[in-house]
Design a protein around this motif. Structure first.
Motif, PDB file in Angstrom:
ATOM      1  N   ALA A 147       0.935  -1.279   0.042  1.00 40.44           N
ATOM      2  CA  ALA A 147      -0.020   0.009  -0.036  1.00 40.44           C
ATOM      3  C   ALA A 147       0.634   1.200   0.120  1.00 40.44           C
ATOM      4  O   ALA A 147       0.627   2.253  -0.577  1.00 40.44           O
ATOM      5  CB  ALA A 147      -0.963  -0.108   1.248  1.00 40.44           C
ATOM      6  N   GLY A 151       0.960   4.026  -3.057  1.00 36.02           N
ATOM      7  CA  GLY A 151       0.517   5.504  -2.755  1.00 36.02           C
ATOM      8  C   GLY A 151       1.678   6.192  -3.208  1.00 36.02           C
ATOM      9  O   GLY A 151       1.689   7.416  -3.990  1.00 36.02           O
ATOM     10  N   THR A 156      -1.046   9.240  -4.825  1.00 40.81           N
ATOM     11  CA  THR A 156      -2.205   9.340  -4.073  1.00 40.81           C
ATOM     12  C   THR A 156      -2.464   8.157  -3.317  1.00 40.81           C
ATOM     13  O   THR A 156      -2.113   7.170  -3.821  1.00 40.81           O
ATOM     14  CB  THR A 156      -3.455   9.793  -4.957  1.00 40.81           C
ATOM     15  N   PRO A 157      -3.198   8.065  -2.087  1.00 44.15           N
ATOM     16  CA  PRO A 157      -3.606   6.896  -1.455  1.00 44.15           C
ATOM     17  C   PRO A 157      -4.834   6.375  -2.125  1.00 44.15           C
ATOM     18  O   PRO A 157      -5.357   4.957  -1.883  1.00 44.15           O
ATOM     19  CB  PRO A 157      -4.126   7.335   0.269  1.00 44.15           C
ATOM     20  N   VAL A 158      -5.559   6.839  -2.910  1.00 39.79           N
ATOM     21  CA  VAL A 158      -6.838   6.557  -3.671  1.00 39.79           C
ATOM     22  C   VAL A 158      -6.436   5.225  -4.640  1.00 39.79           C
ATOM     23  O   VAL A 158      -7.228   4.285  -4.472  1.00 39.79           O
ATOM     24  CB  VAL A 158      -7.439   7.488  -4.434  1.00 39.79           C
ATOM     25  N   ALA A 161      -6.467   2.348  -2.215  1.00 40.54           N
ATOM     26  CA  ALA A 161      -7.574   1.959  -1.645  1.00 40.54           C
ATOM     27  C   ALA A 161      -8.467   1.180  -2.780  1.00 40.54           C
ATOM     28  O   ALA A 161      -8.926   0.127  -2.143  1.00 40.54           O
ATOM     29  CB  ALA A 161      -8.169   3.423  -1.262  1.00 40.54           C
ATOM     30  N   THR A 165      -9.440  -2.616  -2.150  1.00 40.77           N
ATOM     31  CA  THR A 165     -10.759  -2.728  -1.724  1.00 40.77           C
ATOM     32  C   THR A 165     -11.423  -4.333  -1.987  1.00 40.77           C
ATOM     33  O   THR A 165     -12.146  -4.821  -1.293  1.00 40.77           O
ATOM     34  CB  THR A 165     -11.676  -1.994  -2.759  1.00 40.77           C
ATOM     35  N   TRP A 178     -14.388  -0.028   5.788  1.00 41.57           N
ATOM     36  CA  TRP A 178     -13.507   1.018   6.290  1.00 41.57           C
ATOM     37  C   TRP A 178     -12.597   0.566   7.229  1.00 41.57           C
ATOM     38  O   TRP A 178     -11.299   1.224   7.082  1.00 41.57           O
ATOM     39  CB  TRP A 178     -14.146   2.212   6.594  1.00 41.57           C
ATOM     40  N   LEU A 181      -9.696  -1.162   5.487  1.00 41.42           N
ATOM     41  CA  LEU A 181      -8.964  -0.516   4.595  1.00 41.42           C
ATOM     42  C   LEU A 181      -7.913   0.450   5.586  1.00 41.42           C
ATOM     43  O   LEU A 181      -7.258   1.202   4.960  1.00 41.42           O
ATOM     44  CB  LEU A 181      -9.648   0.256   3.751  1.00 41.42           C
ATOM     45  N   LEU A 185      -4.670   2.371   3.868  1.00 36.49           N
ATOM     46  CA  LEU A 185      -5.181   3.650   3.765  1.00 36.49           C
ATOM     47  C   LEU A 185      -3.965   4.636   4.623  1.00 36.49           C
ATOM     48  O   LEU A 185      -3.384   5.634   3.958  1.00 36.49           O
ATOM     49  CB  LEU A 185      -6.145   4.167   3.896  1.00 36.49           C
ATOM     50  N   ALA A 188      -0.349   4.104   2.744  1.00 36.78           N
ATOM     51  CA  ALA A 188      -0.645   4.694   1.293  1.00 36.78           C
ATOM     52  C   ALA A 188      -0.462   6.340   1.276  1.00 36.78           C
ATOM     53  O   ALA A 188       0.200   6.874   0.580  1.00 36.78           O
ATOM     54  CB  ALA A 188      -1.789   4.388   0.512  1.00 36.78           C
ATOM     55  N   GLY A 189      -1.301   6.808   2.562  1.00 35.37           N
ATOM     56  CA  GLY A 189      -1.296   8.358   2.580  1.00 35.37           C
ATOM     57  C   GLY A 189      -0.111   8.668   3.001  1.00 35.37           C
ATOM     58  O   GLY A 189       0.412   9.866   2.405  1.00 35.37           O
TER      59      GLY A 189
END
Length: 420
Positions: A147, A151, A156-158, A161, A165, A178, A181, A185, A188-189
């Motif tokens: 992750a 990222g 981006t952490p998106v 994610a 998922t 959530w 994750l 997240l 990744a962030g």
């Protein structure tokens, strides 16, 4: 909840460390790239576009990587063609040789990205450093390293994610999606923020917005996406055959040097824009799409696909996501050039989405990259409709991987297999 709070500390640490490793390797590769393609050729009266220089650098890069794979302890870890993002991961002994190989590959113009090797390095380091100190399960540490690296790679952490998922949703554990994750997240962030602070590049460019959606765009966009997916399917079918042909030569220094020679010829045919991992070259294409004729764009598409397959088959270490993004971009621009009134932003988004979907078998990440690459959220609505028939095309097609992963530590992934 208390456990999530406690584990968020190592998650953030892994994300930061993953970004630092990526930045360090990328920086070393950039320094070496400048020497190989600017400083050194100038002393011979050549430049990066000189045919004989392209052939020489790629051939010598192949020979050097082959020597490392053959002779250096650890042998640069597993062959990237036979592994997925979720492992298996090498031991610490293999990491020095893997760092050398991925740096040479990125600097030497090889058509592979850094994702597979960097994830392997980050996962192996994280497991070695944190498994005992923090008493965190190895599989979780590996997931957080994946992750954090994703990222950092995408900025981006998106992206992480979306990748996770499907993975965590398939796990039979309690709690909301959530909650499951949360830690990936966090990693990744931290990775994305660290890479941004370090000035890392991002997979996002700006094109003229699509504007008002017309019904015909769904048909013309589907044509581009389907053509791109078919190209990815064809590449997946050829991949294992080409891999067996190169590896039949047995000695890594022989088949990797031969691979470098073939890449040199392809580089001469396609020019510098078809070399390297493809991110900066994608930006070059999108900076002024009108500068390239449909014939040139078709040539770039075909040459880059072949170069990616040769590099992955001939023992080079690297991932396929960055090269396929370049391929999808070139194919999308070709579609915009030959299909009347098809907006460039939608054409490129469809081209990228189609081949990424064929390569990753992940609709979420294909949609994300397709929209992110053009920097236009208005393409998401048609993409969400176009992706459905394209998914039916790729779901039973061959996978872009040569063989199942060897035994080793990997992240459980019941529903999705990520080859890039």
């Amino acid at each position: 909840m208390k456990q999530l709070i406690v584990l968020s500390v190592p998650a953030v640490a892994i994300g930061i460390g993953s970004a630092l490793v990526l930045w360090t390797v990328s920086s070393l590769a950039e320094l070496l790239e400048g020497f190989l393609w600017t400083t050194l050729p100038a002393s011979f009266g050549a430049d990066e576009a000189t045919p004989w220089w392209i052939f020489t650098v790629l051939t010598l890069t192949g020979a050097a990587i082959g020597a490392v794979v053959w002779l250096v302890p650890g042998h640069a870890g597993q062959d990237s063609a036979t592994t997925e993002l979720n492992g298996p991961f090498p031991g610490l002994k293999a990491l020095p040789s893997l760092v050398i190989v991925v740096t040479l590959s990125l600097a030497g113009g090889v058509s592979l990205g850094p994702e597979n090797p960097i994830i392997a390095i980050n996962a192996a380091l994280s497991m070695a450093l944190l498994a005992r100190a923090a008493r965190v399960p190895q599989q979780l540490i590996a997931a957080l390293a994946i992750a954090g690296t994703i990222g950092a790679l995408f900025g981006t952490p998106v992206a992480a994610a979306l990748v996770f998922t499907g993975l965590v949703g398939a796990m039979k554990t309690g709690g909301s999606l959530w909650d499951r994750l949360f830690l990936p997240l966090a990693s990744a962030g931290a990775g994305a923020a660290t890479m941004d602070l370090l000035g890392g590049s991002k997979m996002s460019f700006e094109l003229e917005p699509m504007g008002t959606l017309e019904p015909i765009y769904l048909l013309t966009g589907l044509v581009v996406a389907a053509a791109s997916a078919l190209l990815g399917i064809a590449a997946a079918w050829v991949f294992p055959h080409l891999h067996r042909a190169f590896h039949a030569l047995r000695n890594p220094i022989i088949f990797t040097t031969l691979g470098g020679m073939v890449l040199g010829v392809l580089g001469i045919l396609g020019g510098p824009i078809t070399l390297f991992k493809g991110l900066e070259q994608t930006g070059e294409l999108l900076k002024d799409p009108s500068a390239y004729s449909p014939g040139q764009l078709a040539a770039f598409t075909g040459i880059k696909v072949v170069a990616m397959l040769v590099a992955a088959s001939a023992g080079f270490r690297g991932g396929r996501i960055f090269p396929v993004v370049f391929v999808g971009t070139a194919l999308g621009l070709f579609g915009a050039a030959v299909i009347p009134d098809l907006p460039i932003a939608l054409a490129v988004a469809c081209g990228v989405m189609g081949i990424v979907l064929a390569a990753t078998r992940d609709g979420w990440i294909a949609l994300f990259i397709g929209a992110a690459i053009v920097g236009d959220t208005t393409v998401l609505a048609p993409l969400c409709l176009i992706v459905l028939p394209v998914w039916l095309m790729v779901t039973k097609a061959p996978e872009l991987v040569v063989s199942p992963p060897a035994p080793g530590v990997s992240v459980p992934n019941p529903d999705t297999r990520r080859k890039l």
